[in-house]
Scaffold this active site. Sequence first.
Site, short mmCIF file in Angstrom:
data_model
loop_
_atom_site.label_atom_id
_atom_site.label_comp_id
_atom_site.label_asym_id
_atom_site.label_seq_id
_atom_site.Cartn_x
_atom_site.Cartn_y
_atom_site.Cartn_z
N TRP A 146 -50.60 19.24 113.88
CA TRP A 146 -49.29 19.33 114.52
C TRP A 146 -49.24 20.38 115.63
O TRP A 146 -48.31 20.38 116.43
CB TRP A 146 -48.20 19.64 113.47
CG TRP A 146 -48.57 20.76 112.54
CD1 TRP A 146 -49.11 20.62 111.29
CD2 TRP A 146 -48.45 22.17 112.78
NE1 TRP A 146 -49.35 21.86 110.74
CE2 TRP A 146 -48.95 22.83 111.63
CE3 TRP A 146 -47.99 22.95 113.83
CZ2 TRP A 146 -49.00 24.22 111.51
CZ3 TRP A 146 -48.03 24.33 113.72
CH2 TRP A 146 -48.53 24.95 112.58
N ASN A 147 -50.20 21.30 115.68
CA ASN A 147 -49.99 22.46 116.55
C ASN A 147 -50.23 22.18 118.03
O ASN A 147 -49.74 22.90 118.87
CB ASN A 147 -50.84 23.64 116.07
CG ASN A 147 -52.31 23.42 116.30
OD1 ASN A 147 -52.81 22.33 116.09
ND2 ASN A 147 -53.00 24.44 116.74
N LYS A 170 -53.74 8.52 113.86
CA LYS A 170 -52.78 8.99 112.85
C LYS A 170 -52.44 10.45 113.17
O LYS A 170 -53.19 11.37 112.88
CB LYS A 170 -53.38 8.93 111.43
CG LYS A 170 -52.31 9.20 110.38
CD LYS A 170 -52.74 10.07 109.25
CE LYS A 170 -52.50 11.53 109.37
NZ LYS A 170 -51.12 12.02 109.43
N GLY A 223 -58.05 19.67 112.09
CA GLY A 223 -57.13 20.18 111.09
C GLY A 223 -57.80 21.23 110.23
O GLY A 223 -58.67 21.96 110.69
N SER A 224 -57.41 21.25 108.96
CA SER A 224 -57.89 22.29 108.05
C SER A 224 -59.20 21.87 107.37
O SER A 224 -59.51 20.68 107.26
CB SER A 224 -56.84 22.55 106.98
OG SER A 224 -56.65 21.38 106.21
N GLU A 245 -63.02 19.32 113.90
CA GLU A 245 -62.57 20.50 114.66
C GLU A 245 -61.61 21.24 113.74
O GLU A 245 -60.53 20.75 113.45
CB GLU A 245 -61.83 20.07 115.93
CG GLU A 245 -62.60 19.14 116.85
CD GLU A 245 -63.78 19.81 117.53
OE1 GLU A 245 -63.86 21.05 117.52
OE2 GLU A 245 -64.63 19.07 118.08
N LEU A 246 -62.03 22.42 113.28
CA LEU A 246 -61.27 23.08 112.22
C LEU A 246 -60.70 24.43 112.66
O LEU A 246 -60.54 24.67 113.83
CB LEU A 246 -62.16 23.20 110.98
CG LEU A 246 -62.86 21.88 110.58
CD1 LEU A 246 -63.82 22.10 109.43
CD2 LEU A 246 -61.86 20.80 110.23
N CYS A 279 -55.60 27.34 116.88
CA CYS A 279 -56.86 27.46 116.13
C CYS A 279 -57.76 28.56 116.68
O CYS A 279 -58.52 29.18 115.95
CB CYS A 279 -57.59 26.12 116.14
SG CYS A 279 -57.69 25.42 117.79
N GLU A 379 -57.29 32.32 107.97
CA GLU A 379 -56.48 31.90 109.10
C GLU A 379 -55.00 31.95 108.69
O GLU A 379 -54.62 31.30 107.71
CB GLU A 379 -56.86 30.47 109.49
CG GLU A 379 -56.22 30.01 110.77
CD GLU A 379 -56.59 28.57 111.11
OE1 GLU A 379 -56.53 27.71 110.22
OE2 GLU A 379 -56.94 28.31 112.27
#
Length: 473
Positions: A146-147, A170, A223-224, A245-246, A279, A379
Amino acid sequence: MREHHELYIDGSWRAPLEPSVLELTDPATGEPNARISLGGEADVDAAVAAAKRAFTSYSQTTPQDRIALLERVLAEYDSRSEDLAQAVTEELGAPLALARGAHVPSGRVQIATAIEVLKSYEFTEMRGDTEVRKEPLGVAGLITPWNFPVLQPVGKTVSALAAGSTAVLKPAQSTPYTAIILAEILDAAGVPAGVFNLVNGRGSVIGSRLSSHPDVGVISFTGSLAAQTQVAMAAAPTAKRVVSELGGKSPHILLPDADLNIAVETAMTWLMAMTGQLCSAPTRTLVPRERLEEFLAVLVPAVENIVLGDPRAQETTMGPLISAEQWDTVQGYINKGIEEGARLVTGGLGKPEGLEAGHFVKPTVFVDVDNSMTIAREEIFGPVMSVITYDTVEEAVEIANDTPFGLAAYVGGEDLQAARAVAEQIQAGTVLINDVEFDWSAPWGGYKQSGNGREFGPDGMAEYLETKVLRGA
Ligand code: NAD
């Protein structure tokens, strides 16, 4: 109040096969501002089937065909840029100036870069008498956080489409409006039916089905680590590629000769402006012990001058966090910092005065932080800076690398050669020195638990290509 109850599948908007409605709230007021319908597994199956059908012809298009298509996408994108900015502010709570000045341009540059990449990319190479071809991989499942609700969906989508692959997106369920506008843009640009599909919904339902689907060839996930673990496990039985990509816990090393004004500017741009929801935010600031007080004398007034408030107001420089849940998480970390003995120099617990309704949090700076403390290891995803002092540059590099993450790092120093030497020793996908501009077309990704792939530009497109060897007598 926005109402959106359709998914974009096979070139048209349609109601979900198993609808369920989600109410969303404005992060700045906590008031409901939209209702959307979420899809289910059957909708994913329909979207993947459409993408698979479309792949047959779309994968045969030439780079020139795709350049022409993406140029139409770019024109439509430009015509919707204000709608996108308004949507970012509504769903994320980002100040409108930031939405217009950073979020929307970051998506635009992805489209423009994909066009440039296609103009020169070598899809075929001869190695002796062996032909090595890069071919479209197939159906891509794109799962986004969402960021960065414009950059992430746009970047992944145009990379997949530039490669000649087809896609099912998605987006995060809390930021669906921008993705809906993206689908409208692609539709208006004439992207053929099935080439792009949008299924809104929960990660555990839509994301999970995409990850395990036998007809999906690659998942690009941002995401996470926790969700990525689920994705990778679901993807394993079908041996699909998973590009991740975390998160990050990026260090910002101020070398002994660092310009402190530039250092503070870096912190304001990359940590505070996005309410810490980035991130690559420089959350661990490494300062020479003898320059700590001098640094705080520049930093603290700048942090205390941040204007929190209505994201639509021109004077606002920091918006709220996205949700009550995120607010609780950030408060938990601030509390933990205090409990573990870090010293609060500004900010702290609770809501800023007069901003009790939204998910506003006080921009916070801790000093006397040890790199083993929770606030230096995990984080936080909020505007919380941990200042760590060091005695030697070797020690600073050691602290910078002492983290499970490796997404980004920042180095400040007047002697550029010395700054570069430090940058070379940091295990991170991107290291920025001083106030250099960010290059949105450079490969983006992380070392260690920050991920395993690269996005943006030619490297990003390559994630949606497969390699084929052709030899003939
Ligand atoms: P998240 O992991 O909770 O969700 C990301 C996406 O995964 C969402 O669309 C979610 O619905 C989906 N998802 C959740 N569970 C899933 C499952 N079991 N199977 C499939 N999909 C699932 O992350 P978030 O809170 O939306 O985003 C914040 C995180 O993203 C932070 O850690 C941040 O650092 C990271 N991030 C990384 C980058 C990068 O480029 N490295 C960029 C932006 C954000």
